[in-house]
Design an enzyme around this catalytic site. Sequence first.
Site, short mmCIF file in Angstrom:
data_model
loop_
_atom_site.label_atom_id
_atom_site.label_comp_id
_atom_site.label_asym_id
_atom_site.label_seq_id
_atom_site.Cartn_x
_atom_site.Cartn_y
_atom_site.Cartn_z
N CYS A 189 0.84 -1.21 0.00
CA CYS A 189 0.00 0.00 0.00
C CYS A 189 0.87 1.25 0.00
CB CYS A 189 -0.92 -0.03 1.22
SG CYS A 189 -1.80 1.53 1.52
N CYS A 245 -0.06 3.94 2.61
CA CYS A 245 0.30 3.46 3.95
C CYS A 245 1.74 3.84 4.30
CB CYS A 245 0.15 1.94 4.05
SG CYS A 245 -1.53 1.33 3.82
#
Length: 301
Positions: A46, A49
Amino acid sequence: MLEFGQGASGAGDDIIKDTTDQNFMADVIEASRDVPVIVDFWAPWCGPCKQLGPALEAEVKAARGKVRMVKVNVDENQAVAGQLRVQSIPTVYAFFQGQPVDGFQGAQPASALKEFVGKLAAMAGDDGLGAALDEADTMLDEGAAADAAQVFAAVLAEEPENARAFGGLARAQIAAGNLDQAEALLANVPAAIASAPEVDAARAKLALAQQAQSAGPVDDLRAAVEADPDNHQARFDLAQALYASGKVEDAIDTLLELFRRDREWNDGAAKAQLFTIFDALKPNDPLAAKGRRKLSSMIFA
Protein backbone atom coordinates in the site's frame (compact mmCIF):
# COMPACT_ATOMS: atom_id res chain seq x y z
CA MET A 1 13.34 14.29 39.67
CA LEU A 2 9.63 14.43 40.38
CA GLU A 3 7.40 11.79 38.85
CA PHE A 4 4.05 12.59 37.32
CA GLY A 5 2.79 9.20 36.22
CA GLN A 6 3.73 6.87 33.41
CA GLY A 7 4.56 9.36 30.64
CA ALA A 8 6.79 8.26 27.84
CA SER A 9 9.09 6.29 30.06
CA GLY A 10 6.18 4.27 31.41
CA ALA A 11 5.14 3.24 27.94
CA GLY A 12 8.71 2.39 26.98
CA ASP A 13 9.17 0.46 23.79
CA ASP A 14 5.44 -0.28 23.63
CA ILE A 15 4.51 3.21 22.44
CA ILE A 16 4.53 1.85 18.87
CA LYS A 17 4.30 -1.87 18.14
CA ASP A 18 2.99 -4.47 15.71
CA THR A 19 0.19 -6.78 16.73
CA THR A 20 -1.68 -9.84 15.48
CA ASP A 21 -5.22 -11.11 15.51
CA GLN A 22 -4.33 -13.18 18.57
CA ASN A 23 -2.82 -10.26 20.53
CA PHE A 24 -5.24 -7.53 19.46
CA MET A 25 -7.34 -7.80 22.62
CA ALA A 26 -4.34 -7.29 24.92
CA ASP A 27 -2.45 -4.78 22.77
CA VAL A 28 -5.43 -2.60 21.93
CA ILE A 29 -8.59 -3.18 23.96
CA GLU A 30 -6.95 -3.79 27.33
CA ALA A 31 -4.13 -1.30 26.76
CA SER A 32 -6.63 1.42 25.86
CA ARG A 33 -7.98 1.35 29.39
CA ASP A 34 -4.85 3.25 30.43
CA VAL A 35 -4.16 5.48 27.41
CA PRO A 36 -5.72 5.93 23.96
CA VAL A 37 -4.44 3.43 21.39
CA ILE A 38 -4.29 4.20 17.66
CA VAL A 39 -4.62 1.21 15.34
CA ASP A 40 -3.10 1.55 11.87
CA PHE A 41 -4.36 -1.04 9.36
CA TRP A 42 -1.79 -1.28 6.57
CA ALA A 43 -0.11 -3.61 4.06
CA PRO A 44 3.39 -3.69 2.52
CA TRP A 45 2.05 -3.09 -1.00
CA CYS A 46 0.00 0.00 0.00
CA GLY A 47 1.65 3.22 -1.22
CA PRO A 48 -0.41 5.67 0.92
CA CYS A 49 0.30 3.46 3.95
CA LYS A 50 4.02 4.08 3.51
CA GLN A 51 3.39 7.82 3.74
CA LEU A 52 0.81 7.79 6.53
CA GLY A 53 2.53 5.31 8.84
CA PRO A 54 5.78 7.23 9.53
CA ALA A 55 3.96 10.57 9.81
CA LEU A 56 1.50 9.14 12.30
CA GLU A 57 4.31 7.47 14.25
CA ALA A 58 6.09 10.82 14.54
CA GLU A 59 3.04 12.46 16.09
CA VAL A 60 2.57 9.56 18.50
CA LYS A 61 6.20 9.82 19.62
CA ALA A 62 5.77 13.57 20.08
CA ALA A 63 2.89 12.86 22.48
CA ARG A 64 5.47 11.27 24.81
CA GLY A 65 3.46 8.26 25.95
CA LYS A 66 0.03 9.86 26.23
CA VAL A 67 -1.01 7.89 23.15
CA ARG A 68 0.13 4.50 21.84
CA MET A 69 0.06 3.11 18.32
CA VAL A 70 -0.49 -0.46 17.17
CA LYS A 71 0.07 -1.55 13.58
CA VAL A 72 -1.91 -4.35 11.93
CA ASN A 73 -0.69 -5.89 8.66
CA VAL A 74 -3.99 -6.85 7.04
CA ASP A 75 -2.30 -9.37 4.72
CA GLU A 76 -1.26 -11.43 7.72
CA ASN A 77 -4.10 -10.54 10.13
CA GLN A 78 -7.50 -10.50 8.46
CA ALA A 79 -9.78 -11.43 11.34
CA VAL A 80 -9.71 -8.12 13.23
CA ALA A 81 -9.81 -6.14 9.99
CA GLY A 82 -12.91 -8.06 9.01
CA GLN A 83 -14.59 -7.55 12.37
CA LEU A 84 -13.99 -3.80 12.16
CA ARG A 85 -15.15 -3.74 8.52
CA VAL A 86 -11.91 -2.36 7.16
CA GLN A 87 -12.62 -2.15 3.42
CA SER A 88 -9.66 -0.06 2.26
CA ILE A 89 -6.29 0.91 3.59
CA PRO A 90 -4.85 2.80 5.19
CA THR A 91 -7.57 2.80 7.81
CA VAL A 92 -6.97 4.16 11.29
CA TYR A 93 -9.06 3.57 14.40
CA ALA A 94 -8.55 5.01 17.88
CA PHE A 95 -9.63 3.17 21.03
CA PHE A 96 -9.96 4.48 24.56
CA GLN A 97 -11.22 2.61 27.61
CA GLY A 98 -11.95 -0.41 25.45
CA GLN A 99 -14.13 1.40 22.90
CA PRO A 100 -13.52 2.93 19.45
CA VAL A 101 -13.62 6.73 19.78
CA ASP A 102 -12.37 8.07 16.45
CA GLY A 103 -10.89 7.12 13.10
CA PHE A 104 -10.32 7.95 9.46
CA GLN A 105 -9.45 6.41 6.09
CA GLY A 106 -6.77 7.37 3.59
CA ALA A 107 -3.73 9.60 3.77
CA GLN A 108 -4.05 12.81 5.82
CA PRO A 109 -2.10 16.08 5.92
CA ALA A 110 0.32 16.62 8.79
CA SER A 111 -1.96 19.20 10.42
CA ALA A 112 -4.85 16.72 10.54
CA LEU A 113 -2.64 14.03 12.08
CA LYS A 114 -1.38 16.45 14.71
CA GLU A 115 -4.94 17.43 15.61
CA PHE A 116 -6.06 13.78 15.66
CA VAL A 117 -3.31 12.70 18.05
CA GLY A 118 -3.68 15.85 20.14
CA LYS A 119 -7.37 15.20 20.80
CA LEU A 120 -6.61 11.64 21.86
CA ALA A 121 -3.77 12.74 24.14
CA ALA A 122 -6.13 15.17 25.85
CA MET A 123 -8.49 12.30 26.70
CA ALA A 124 -5.78 10.68 28.79
CA GLY A 125 -5.31 13.70 31.02
CA ASP A 126 -1.96 15.23 31.96
CA ASP A 127 -0.48 12.65 34.35
CA GLY A 128 -0.72 15.11 37.23
CA LEU A 129 1.27 17.84 35.50
CA GLY A 130 -1.50 20.40 36.02
CA ALA A 131 -1.60 19.73 39.76
CA ALA A 132 2.19 19.97 39.93
CA LEU A 133 2.12 23.34 38.16
CA ASP A 134 -0.56 24.59 40.55
CA GLU A 135 1.67 23.58 43.45
CA ALA A 136 4.68 25.29 41.87
CA ASP A 137 2.69 28.51 41.40
CA THR A 138 1.73 28.42 45.07
CA MET A 139 5.37 27.89 46.06
CA LEU A 140 6.38 30.88 43.97
CA ASP A 141 3.68 33.06 45.48
CA GLU A 142 4.88 32.08 48.95
CA GLY A 143 8.49 32.97 48.15
CA ALA A 144 9.89 29.46 47.69
CA ALA A 145 11.42 30.27 44.31
CA ALA A 146 14.03 27.49 44.37
CA ASP A 147 11.46 24.79 45.15
CA ALA A 148 9.11 26.14 42.49
CA ALA A 149 11.94 26.13 39.94
CA GLN A 150 12.57 22.43 40.61
CA VAL A 151 8.95 21.56 39.92
CA PHE A 152 8.75 23.70 36.77
CA ALA A 153 11.97 22.09 35.50
CA ALA A 154 10.62 18.61 36.22
CA VAL A 155 7.46 19.34 34.22
CA LEU A 156 9.57 20.61 31.33
CA ALA A 157 11.49 17.34 31.40
CA GLU A 158 8.17 15.61 30.73
CA GLU A 159 6.82 18.22 28.30
CA PRO A 160 9.55 20.47 26.83
CA GLU A 161 6.94 22.66 25.13
CA ASN A 162 4.75 23.24 28.18
CA ALA A 163 4.32 27.02 28.06
CA ARG A 164 3.07 27.30 31.62
CA ALA A 165 6.09 25.42 32.99
CA PHE A 166 8.51 27.38 30.79
CA GLY A 167 7.11 30.73 31.86
CA GLY A 168 7.00 29.54 35.47
CA LEU A 169 10.65 28.53 35.44
CA ALA A 170 11.61 31.93 34.07
CA ARG A 171 9.54 33.67 36.74
CA ALA A 172 11.16 31.53 39.44
CA GLN A 173 14.61 32.55 38.20
CA ILE A 174 13.54 36.20 38.27
CA ALA A 175 12.17 35.85 41.80
CA ALA A 176 15.48 34.34 42.88
CA GLY A 177 17.36 37.28 41.38
CA ASN A 178 18.89 35.20 38.59
CA LEU A 179 18.04 37.67 35.84
CA ASP A 180 20.81 36.54 33.49
CA GLN A 181 19.60 32.94 33.70
CA ALA A 182 16.02 34.02 33.09
CA GLU A 183 17.08 36.08 30.08
CA ALA A 184 19.05 33.16 28.64
CA LEU A 185 16.12 30.83 29.20
CA LEU A 186 13.67 33.15 27.43
CA ALA A 187 16.11 33.64 24.56
CA ASN A 188 15.91 29.91 23.88
CA VAL A 189 12.17 29.34 24.18
CA PRO A 190 10.88 26.64 21.79
CA ALA A 191 9.31 28.18 18.70
CA ALA A 192 6.00 26.40 19.33
CA ILE A 193 5.41 28.37 22.56
CA ALA A 194 7.36 31.55 21.82
CA SER A 195 4.18 33.63 21.70
CA ALA A 196 2.31 31.88 24.52
CA PRO A 197 0.78 34.26 27.12
CA GLU A 198 2.71 32.56 29.92
CA VAL A 199 6.00 33.21 28.14
CA ASP A 200 5.05 36.80 27.30
CA ALA A 201 4.23 37.34 30.98
CA ALA A 202 7.68 36.10 31.97
CA ARG A 203 9.29 38.45 29.43
CA ALA A 204 7.35 41.38 30.88
CA LYS A 205 8.34 40.43 34.41
CA LEU A 206 11.99 40.20 33.36
CA ALA A 207 11.87 43.64 31.75
CA LEU A 208 10.44 45.14 34.94
CA ALA A 209 13.02 43.36 37.09
CA GLN A 210 15.83 44.70 34.92
CA GLN A 211 14.42 48.21 35.19
CA ALA A 212 14.22 47.82 38.95
CA GLN A 213 17.98 47.40 39.15
CA SER A 214 18.47 51.06 38.28
CA ALA A 215 15.37 52.45 39.99
CA GLY A 216 16.08 55.46 42.20
CA PRO A 217 15.00 56.01 45.84
CA VAL A 218 11.23 56.35 46.11
CA ASP A 219 11.35 59.26 48.57
CA ASP A 220 13.71 61.32 46.40
CA LEU A 221 11.63 60.75 43.27
CA ARG A 222 8.39 61.51 45.08
CA ALA A 223 9.89 64.77 46.32
CA ALA A 224 10.95 65.65 42.76
CA VAL A 225 7.43 65.09 41.47
CA GLU A 226 5.90 67.15 44.28
CA ALA A 227 8.33 69.96 43.56
CA ASP A 228 7.51 69.92 39.84
CA PRO A 229 4.34 68.03 38.86
CA ASP A 230 5.24 68.48 35.18
CA ASN A 231 8.53 66.60 35.58
CA HIS A 232 7.32 63.61 33.61
CA GLN A 233 10.63 61.77 33.71
CA ALA A 234 10.65 61.92 37.52
CA ARG A 235 7.07 60.63 37.62
CA PHE A 236 7.96 57.78 35.26
CA ASP A 237 11.05 56.93 37.34
CA LEU A 238 8.89 57.04 40.48
CA ALA A 239 6.55 54.45 38.97
CA GLN A 240 9.52 52.17 38.27
CA ALA A 241 10.81 52.61 41.82
CA LEU A 242 7.39 51.91 43.30
CA TYR A 243 7.07 48.72 41.29
CA ALA A 244 10.58 47.68 42.34
CA SER A 245 9.62 48.13 45.99
CA GLY A 246 6.55 45.94 45.59
CA LYS A 247 3.98 48.76 45.47
CA VAL A 248 2.40 47.64 42.22
CA GLU A 249 -0.90 49.48 42.63
CA ASP A 250 0.89 52.76 43.41
CA ALA A 251 3.10 52.23 40.34
CA ILE A 252 0.01 51.75 38.16
CA ASP A 253 -1.69 54.85 39.59
CA THR A 254 1.46 56.91 39.02
CA LEU A 255 1.66 55.86 35.38
CA LEU A 256 -2.05 56.51 34.89
CA GLU A 257 -1.53 60.05 36.21
CA LEU A 258 1.39 60.52 33.82
CA PHE A 259 -0.77 59.28 30.94
CA ARG A 260 -3.55 61.69 31.96
CA ARG A 261 -1.13 64.60 31.98
CA ASP A 262 0.63 63.81 28.68
CA ARG A 263 -0.26 60.59 26.90
CA GLU A 264 2.25 61.26 24.10
CA TRP A 265 5.25 61.92 26.36
CA ASN A 266 8.33 59.97 25.32
CA ASP A 267 6.47 58.18 22.51
CA GLY A 268 3.70 56.98 24.82
CA ALA A 269 6.07 55.53 27.45
CA ALA A 270 3.44 55.60 30.22
CA LYS A 271 0.98 53.49 28.24
CA ALA A 272 3.70 51.04 27.18
CA GLN A 273 4.91 50.67 30.77
CA LEU A 274 1.37 50.07 31.97
CA PHE A 275 0.91 47.26 29.48
CA THR A 276 4.21 45.74 30.57
CA ILE A 277 2.97 45.68 34.17
CA PHE A 278 -0.42 44.29 33.16
CA ASP A 279 1.26 41.53 31.14
CA ALA A 280 3.51 40.62 34.07
CA LEU A 281 0.52 40.18 36.41
CA LYS A 282 -1.67 37.10 36.42
CA PRO A 283 -4.60 37.33 33.96
CA ASN A 284 -7.13 37.33 36.82
CA ASP A 285 -5.21 39.80 39.01
CA PRO A 286 -7.66 42.52 40.15
CA LEU A 287 -4.96 45.19 39.86
CA ALA A 288 -4.55 44.42 36.16
CA ALA A 289 -8.31 44.48 35.56
CA LYS A 290 -8.76 47.71 37.47
CA GLY A 291 -5.80 49.37 35.77
CA ARG A 292 -6.96 48.35 32.30
CA ARG A 293 -10.43 49.79 32.98
CA LYS A 294 -8.99 53.11 34.11
CA LEU A 295 -6.65 53.30 31.14
CA SER A 296 -9.48 52.49 28.70
CA SER A 297 -11.67 55.20 30.21
CA MET A 298 -8.88 57.72 29.63
CA ILE A 299 -8.19 56.58 26.08
CA PHE A 300 -11.81 56.72 25.00
CA ALA A 301 -12.84 59.72 27.11
